[in-house]
Design an enzyme around this catalytic site. Structure first.
Site, PDB file in Angstrom:
ATOM      1  N   TYR A 119       0.847  -1.203   0.000  1.00 20.04           N
ATOM      2  CA  TYR A 119       0.000   0.000   0.000  1.00 20.04           C
ATOM      3  C   TYR A 119       0.875   1.242   0.000  1.00 20.04           C
ATOM      4  O   TYR A 119       1.840   1.334   0.767  1.00 20.04           O
ATOM      5  CB  TYR A 119      -0.893   0.028   1.250  1.00 20.04           C
ATOM      6  CG  TYR A 119      -1.722   1.290   1.323  1.00 20.04           C
ATOM      7  CD1 TYR A 119      -3.007   1.324   0.795  1.00 20.04           C
ATOM      8  CD2 TYR A 119      -1.212   2.458   1.895  1.00 20.04           C
ATOM      9  CE1 TYR A 119      -3.770   2.480   0.832  1.00 20.04           C
ATOM     10  CE2 TYR A 119      -1.967   3.625   1.936  1.00 20.04           C
ATOM     11  CZ  TYR A 119      -3.246   3.625   1.405  1.00 20.04           C
ATOM     12  OH  TYR A 119      -3.994   4.772   1.436  1.00 20.04           O
ATOM     13  N   GLU A 205      -3.603   7.375  -4.303  1.00 22.90           N
ATOM     14  CA  GLU A 205      -3.567   6.116  -3.551  1.00 22.90           C
ATOM     15  C   GLU A 205      -3.308   4.959  -4.502  1.00 22.90           C
ATOM     16  O   GLU A 205      -4.039   4.785  -5.487  1.00 22.90           O
ATOM     17  CB  GLU A 205      -4.897   5.904  -2.819  1.00 22.90           C
ATOM     18  CG  GLU A 205      -4.905   4.661  -1.946  1.00 22.90           C
ATOM     19  CD  GLU A 205      -6.222   4.487  -1.211  1.00 22.90           C
ATOM     20  OE1 GLU A 205      -7.275   4.384  -1.877  1.00 22.90           O
ATOM     21  OE2 GLU A 205      -6.206   4.473   0.034  1.00 22.90           O
TER      22      GLU A 205
END
Ligand code: ADP
Ligand code: MG
Length: 227
Positions: A119, A205
């Site tokens: 992530y 993101e």
């Protein structure tokens, strides 16, 4: 304002970030040429809606089949079937509400051999106005859940006007990147920061950023928001 995954990837690619080859589908007439423009052997057929959790989502219409909004296909024909099944139907995910969102666009891209899912995001910290990276080894999951369950697995790294080599190294450490992946990371993190600032993003993101079997990094999903 949000842009779709395929649009975000085009932006990141223009800055030199590693992104798979892909082709958008805007109407049923685009399906054959989009699928045939990619060599295989693995095609990934991805619903383009402004909501996450597509992979684990489910379509309202039974004709769309039981699979979610991100589907792997092992032949061009299978990829075309998936695209036809999804286009125009409504996908329900953890982020859409019960009615779901209509899938009016699809993105087809080359499948990747995934070793690890990570992530990574860049955002503006509201309180300080400072830009920060958020990194975790726990990719492909809901980051809020990770923050709740295992906050020690998340690094928040505020940065200044540039991403220094020490910043990039700290991100590599947090993501446990070694060898080729670490080399890729040292250039990717400044590149993503440049895209973020140049395009005036409020959030970028990448969930997941992947380490591939060949050791290279690739941006597998991308969400970009503007204020
Ligand atoms: P979402 O976050 O909306 O579920 P993603 O783009 O993150 O959508 O895709 C969900 C999952 O599907 C990823 O975590 C990854 O495991 C898999 N996936 C997505 N794109 C590819 C690809 N190009 N090659 C292989 N697997 C993929
Ligand atoms: Mg994702």
């Amino acid at each position: 304002m949000n842009i779709h995954e395929y649009q975000a990837k085009a932006v990141l690619k223009s800055f030199g970030a590693p992104v798979a080859n892909g082709a958008p589908i805007l109407t049923p007439d685009d399906i054959d040429s989009a699928v045939d423009s990619l060599p295989g052997p693995l095609w990934v057929v991805k619903s383009q809606i402004h909501a996450g959790g597509r992979g684990k989502g489910k379509f309202v219409e039974s004709e769309a089949g039981e699979k979610g909004g991100v589907r792997l296909a092992f032949s061009a024909d299978e990829a075309k079937e998936h695209a036809r099944a999804m286009l125009g139907n409504h996908l329900v995910t953890a982020q859409t509400g019960a009615d779901g969102k209509q899938v009016n666009r699809i993105y087809i891209e080359d499948g990747a051999d995934i070793s690890r899912e990570l992530y990574l995001s860049i955002l503006v910290d509201r309180a300080s106005g400072q830009v920060a990276f958020v990194a975790s080894t726990e990719g492909g999951m809901d980051i809020e859940q990770v923050a709740h369950d295992t906050p020690e697995k998340i690094l928040t790294l505020p940065v200044g006007d540039t991403v220094t080599p020490a910043d990039a190294a700290a991100l590599c450490d947090a993501l446990k990147l070694e060898g080729q992946a670490r080399e890729d990371g040292m250039t990717l993190f400044p590149t993503l920061f440049e895209a973020f600032t140049d395009k005036d993003m409020s959030m970028l993101e990448i969930n997941p950023l992947i380490v591939m079997e060949d050791g290279h990094l690739r941006v597998l999903d991308a969400k970009v928001s503007f204020d």
